[in-house]
Design a protein around this motif. Structure first.
Motif, PDB file in Angstrom:
ATOM      1  N   ARG A  95       0.856  -1.184   0.000  1.00 43.09           N
ATOM      2  CA  ARG A  95       0.000   0.000   0.000  1.00 43.09           C
ATOM      3  C   ARG A  95       0.891   1.232   0.000  1.00 43.09           C
ATOM      4  NH1 ARG A  95      -5.276   1.573   1.168  1.00 43.09           N
ATOM      5  NH2 ARG A  95      -5.944  -0.549   1.551  1.00 43.09           N
ATOM      6  N   VAL A  96       0.466   2.260  -0.720  1.00 42.50           N
ATOM      7  CA  VAL A  96       1.233   3.497  -0.851  1.00 42.50           C
ATOM      8  C   VAL A  96       0.328   4.676  -0.514  1.00 42.50           C
ATOM      9  CG1 VAL A  96       2.433   5.002  -2.484  1.00 42.50           C
ATOM     10  CG2 VAL A  96       2.699   2.535  -2.652  1.00 42.50           C
ATOM     11  N   LEU A  97       0.848   5.595   0.255  1.00 38.32           N
ATOM     12  CA  LEU A  97       0.176   6.865   0.501  1.00 38.32           C
ATOM     13  C   LEU A  97       0.913   7.903  -0.335  1.00 38.32           C
ATOM     14  CD1 LEU A  97      -1.962   8.463   1.987  1.00 38.32           C
ATOM     15  CD2 LEU A  97      -0.398   8.664   3.912  1.00 38.32           C
ATOM     16  N   GLN A  98       0.304   8.307  -1.425  1.00 38.42           N
ATOM     17  CA  GLN A  98       0.955   9.179  -2.393  1.00 38.42           C
ATOM     18  C   GLN A  98       0.813  10.650  -2.002  1.00 38.42           C
ATOM     19  OE1 GLN A  98      -0.345   8.535  -6.408  1.00 38.42           O
ATOM     20  NE2 GLN A  98       0.600  10.408  -7.135  1.00 38.42           N
ATOM     21  N   PHE A  99       1.944  11.370  -1.981  1.00 36.87           N
ATOM     22  CA  PHE A  99       1.939  12.796  -1.672  1.00 36.87           C
ATOM     23  C   PHE A  99       2.262  13.668  -2.874  1.00 36.87           C
ATOM     24  CE2 PHE A  99       2.372  11.147   2.643  1.00 36.87           C
ATOM     25  CZ  PHE A  99       1.421  11.916   3.295  1.00 36.87           C
ATOM     26  N   ALA A 100       3.013  13.162  -3.830  1.00 40.47           N
ATOM     27  CA  ALA A 100       3.368  13.991  -4.989  1.00 40.47           C
ATOM     28  C   ALA A 100       3.388  13.111  -6.235  1.00 40.47           C
ATOM     29  CB  ALA A 100       4.736  14.635  -4.781  1.00 40.47           C
ATOM     30  N   PRO A 101       2.741  13.490  -7.316  1.00 40.60           N
ATOM     31  CA  PRO A 101       1.780  14.590  -7.340  1.00 40.60           C
ATOM     32  C   PRO A 101       0.543  14.232  -6.521  1.00 40.60           C
ATOM     33  CG  PRO A 101       1.740  13.426  -9.423  1.00 40.60           C
ATOM     34  CD  PRO A 101       2.827  12.805  -8.597  1.00 40.60           C
ATOM     35  N   HIS A 102      -0.143  15.243  -6.061  1.00 38.75           N
ATOM     36  CA  HIS A 102      -1.304  15.075  -5.189  1.00 38.75           C
ATOM     37  C   HIS A 102      -2.404  16.015  -5.666  1.00 38.75           C
ATOM     38  CE1 HIS A 102      -3.657  15.081  -1.445  1.00 38.75           C
ATOM     39  NE2 HIS A 102      -3.019  13.960  -1.154  1.00 38.75           N
TER      40      HIS A 102
ATOM     41  N   ASN B  98      -4.250  17.876  -3.992  1.00 37.48           N
ATOM     42  CA  ASN B  98      -4.115  19.114  -3.231  1.00 37.48           C
ATOM     43  C   ASN B  98      -2.666  19.579  -3.374  1.00 37.48           C
ATOM     44  OD1 ASN B  98      -3.753  21.136  -1.348  1.00 37.48           O
ATOM     45  ND2 ASN B  98      -4.351  19.892   0.417  1.00 37.48           N
ATOM     46  N   PRO B  99      -2.412  20.615  -4.183  1.00 39.70           N
ATOM     47  CA  PRO B  99      -1.023  21.036  -4.415  1.00 39.70           C
ATOM     48  C   PRO B  99      -0.317  21.539  -3.157  1.00 39.70           C
ATOM     49  CG  PRO B  99      -2.558  22.589  -5.419  1.00 39.70           C
ATOM     50  CD  PRO B  99      -3.373  21.440  -4.911  1.00 39.70           C
ATOM     51  N   ARG B 100      -1.051  21.820  -2.088  1.00 35.05           N
ATOM     52  CA  ARG B 100      -0.450  22.309  -0.847  1.00 35.05           C
ATOM     53  C   ARG B 100      -0.255  21.207   0.187  1.00 35.05           C
ATOM     54  NH1 ARG B 100       1.434  26.509   0.586  1.00 35.05           N
ATOM     55  NH2 ARG B 100       0.672  26.331   2.706  1.00 35.05           N
ATOM     56  N   VAL B 101      -0.498  19.963  -0.179  1.00 38.15           N
ATOM     57  CA  VAL B 101      -0.458  18.880   0.798  1.00 38.15           C
ATOM     58  C   VAL B 101       0.891  18.797   1.512  1.00 38.15           C
ATOM     59  CG1 VAL B 101       0.203  17.027  -0.797  1.00 38.15           C
ATOM     60  CG2 VAL B 101      -1.111  16.489   1.258  1.00 38.15           C
ATOM     61  N   LEU B 102       1.993  18.932   0.804  1.00 35.04           N
ATOM     62  CA  LEU B 102       3.301  18.839   1.455  1.00 35.04           C
ATOM     63  C   LEU B 102       3.535  20.016   2.397  1.00 35.04           C
ATOM     64  CD1 LEU B 102       5.510  17.467  -1.448  1.00 35.04           C
ATOM     65  CD2 LEU B 102       4.704  16.247   0.577  1.00 35.04           C
ATOM     66  N   HIS B 103       3.107  21.206   2.003  1.00 32.20           N
ATOM     67  CA  HIS B 103       3.234  22.372   2.883  1.00 32.20           C
ATOM     68  C   HIS B 103       2.405  22.180   4.153  1.00 32.20           C
ATOM     69  CE1 HIS B 103       4.342  23.908  -1.102  1.00 32.20           C
ATOM     70  NE2 HIS B 103       5.187  24.672  -0.430  1.00 32.20           N
ATOM     71  N   GLU B 104       1.194  21.644   3.989  1.00 35.79           N
ATOM     72  CA  GLU B 104       0.328  21.394   5.149  1.00 35.79           C
ATOM     73  C   GLU B 104       0.939  20.348   6.071  1.00 35.79           C
ATOM     74  OE1 GLU B 104      -3.441  20.474   3.360  1.00 35.79           O
ATOM     75  OE2 GLU B 104      -3.668  22.518   2.572  1.00 35.79           O
ATOM     76  N   GLU B 105       1.534  19.304   5.491  1.00 36.71           N
ATOM     77  CA  GLU B 105       2.180  18.277   6.321  1.00 36.71           C
ATOM     78  C   GLU B 105       3.387  18.852   7.059  1.00 36.71           C
ATOM     79  OE1 GLU B 105       1.225  15.090   7.058  1.00 36.71           O
ATOM     80  OE2 GLU B 105      -0.616  15.632   5.983  1.00 36.71           O
ATOM     81  N   LEU B 106       4.139  19.726   6.403  1.00 38.58           N
ATOM     82  CA  LEU B 106       5.278  20.368   7.049  1.00 38.58           C
ATOM     83  C   LEU B 106       4.791  21.241   8.200  1.00 38.58           C
ATOM     84  CD1 LEU B 106       8.254  21.106   7.307  1.00 38.58           C
ATOM     85  CD2 LEU B 106       7.895  22.842   5.530  1.00 38.58           C
ATOM     86  N   GLU B 107       3.734  22.001   7.976  1.00 39.03           N
ATOM     87  CA  GLU B 107       3.193  22.851   9.051  1.00 39.03           C
ATOM     88  C   GLU B 107       2.749  22.000  10.241  1.00 39.03           C
ATOM     89  OE1 GLU B 107       0.173  25.064   6.984  1.00 39.03           O
ATOM     90  OE2 GLU B 107       1.666  26.187   5.825  1.00 39.03           O
ATOM     91  N   LYS B 108       2.097  20.868   9.978  1.00 37.05           N
ATOM     92  CA  LYS B 108       1.684  19.952  11.059  1.00 37.05           C
ATOM     93  C   LYS B 108       2.896  19.403  11.804  1.00 37.05           C
ATOM     94  CE  LYS B 108      -2.372  18.160   8.678  1.00 37.05           C
ATOM     95  NZ  LYS B 108      -2.941  16.949   8.048  1.00 37.05           N
ATOM     96  N   ALA B 109       3.923  19.009  11.063  1.00 32.90           N
ATOM     97  CA  ALA B 109       5.135  18.449  11.689  1.00 32.90           C
ATOM     98  C   ALA B 109       5.825  19.485  12.542  1.00 32.90           C
ATOM     99  CB  ALA B 109       6.076  17.893  10.617  1.00 32.90           C
ATOM    100  N   LEU B 110       5.916  20.726  12.041  1.00 34.01           N
ATOM    101  CA  LEU B 110       6.556  21.799  12.811  1.00 34.01           C
ATOM    102  C   LEU B 110       5.756  22.122  14.055  1.00 34.01           C
ATOM    103  CD1 LEU B 110       7.725  24.137   9.902  1.00 34.01           C
ATOM    104  CD2 LEU B 110       9.147  22.663  11.339  1.00 34.01           C
ATOM    105  N   ALA B 111       4.437  22.153  13.954  1.00 36.79           N
ATOM    106  CA  ALA B 111       3.584  22.416  15.118  1.00 36.79           C
ATOM    107  C   ALA B 111       3.721  21.311  16.166  1.00 36.79           C
ATOM    108  CB  ALA B 111       2.128  22.582  14.667  1.00 36.79           C
ATOM    109  N   ALA B 112       3.799  20.078  15.710  1.00 33.05           N
ATOM    110  CA  ALA B 112       3.944  18.959  16.642  1.00 33.05           C
ATOM    111  C   ALA B 112       5.313  18.935  17.310  1.00 33.05           C
ATOM    112  CB  ALA B 112       3.712  17.637  15.904  1.00 33.05           C
ATOM    113  N   ALA B 113       6.326  19.450  16.619  1.00 32.32           N
ATOM    114  CA  ALA B 113       7.681  19.451  17.157  1.00 32.32           C
ATOM    115  C   ALA B 113       7.914  20.567  18.171  1.00 32.32           C
ATOM    116  CB  ALA B 113       8.704  19.581  16.025  1.00 32.32           C
TER     117      ALA B 113
END
Length: 110
Positions: free
Chosen positions: A85-92, A94-109
């Motif tokens: 199974r693969v969770l595909q992020f690019a291409p996606h 939602n073109p902002r998906v990677l930015h949103e994931e980065l924001e979530k990771a930074l907030a969690a850190a």
């Protein structure tokens, strides 16, 4: 969801693979709507060692059915097949998906 299917050709399958290749290509063309991407796995010599397919399907059974009907598989040219199974992020979609994931990771850190 997607599944990646990887298959390695049996040793010495080169000539037999070329005979089956037209059927393989027809099969892939017939399935294009469900294929995210596909290609050959190659060595540094650029010779095909296997294949990979990223399939857009909800269940593993669909990916299994696809590869089990694949002409190379039916001709017994693949000695090892992996399906994951693969969770595909690019291409996606939602073109902002990677930015949103980065924001979530930074907030969690923090």
């Amino acid at each position: 969801m997607s599944y990646i299917v990887r298959g390695n050709f049996r040793a010495g399958a080169g000539e037999a693979r070329l005979k089956v290749r037209p059927d393989h290509i027809r099969y892939v063309i017939s399935a294009l709507p469900g294929i995210v991407c596909a290609g050959a796995l190659c060595g540094e010599d650029r010779l095909p060692r296997g294949l990979f397919l990223l399939l857009d399907c909800e269940e593993r059974a669909q990916a299994e059915a696809f590869i089990f009907n694949e002409p190379y598989y039916r001709a017994d040219l693949l000695d090892h097949v992996e399906i994951e199974r693969v969770l595909q992020f690019a291409p996606h979609p939602n073109p902002r998906v990677l930015h949103e994931e980065l924001e979530k990771a930074l907030a969690a850190a923090s």
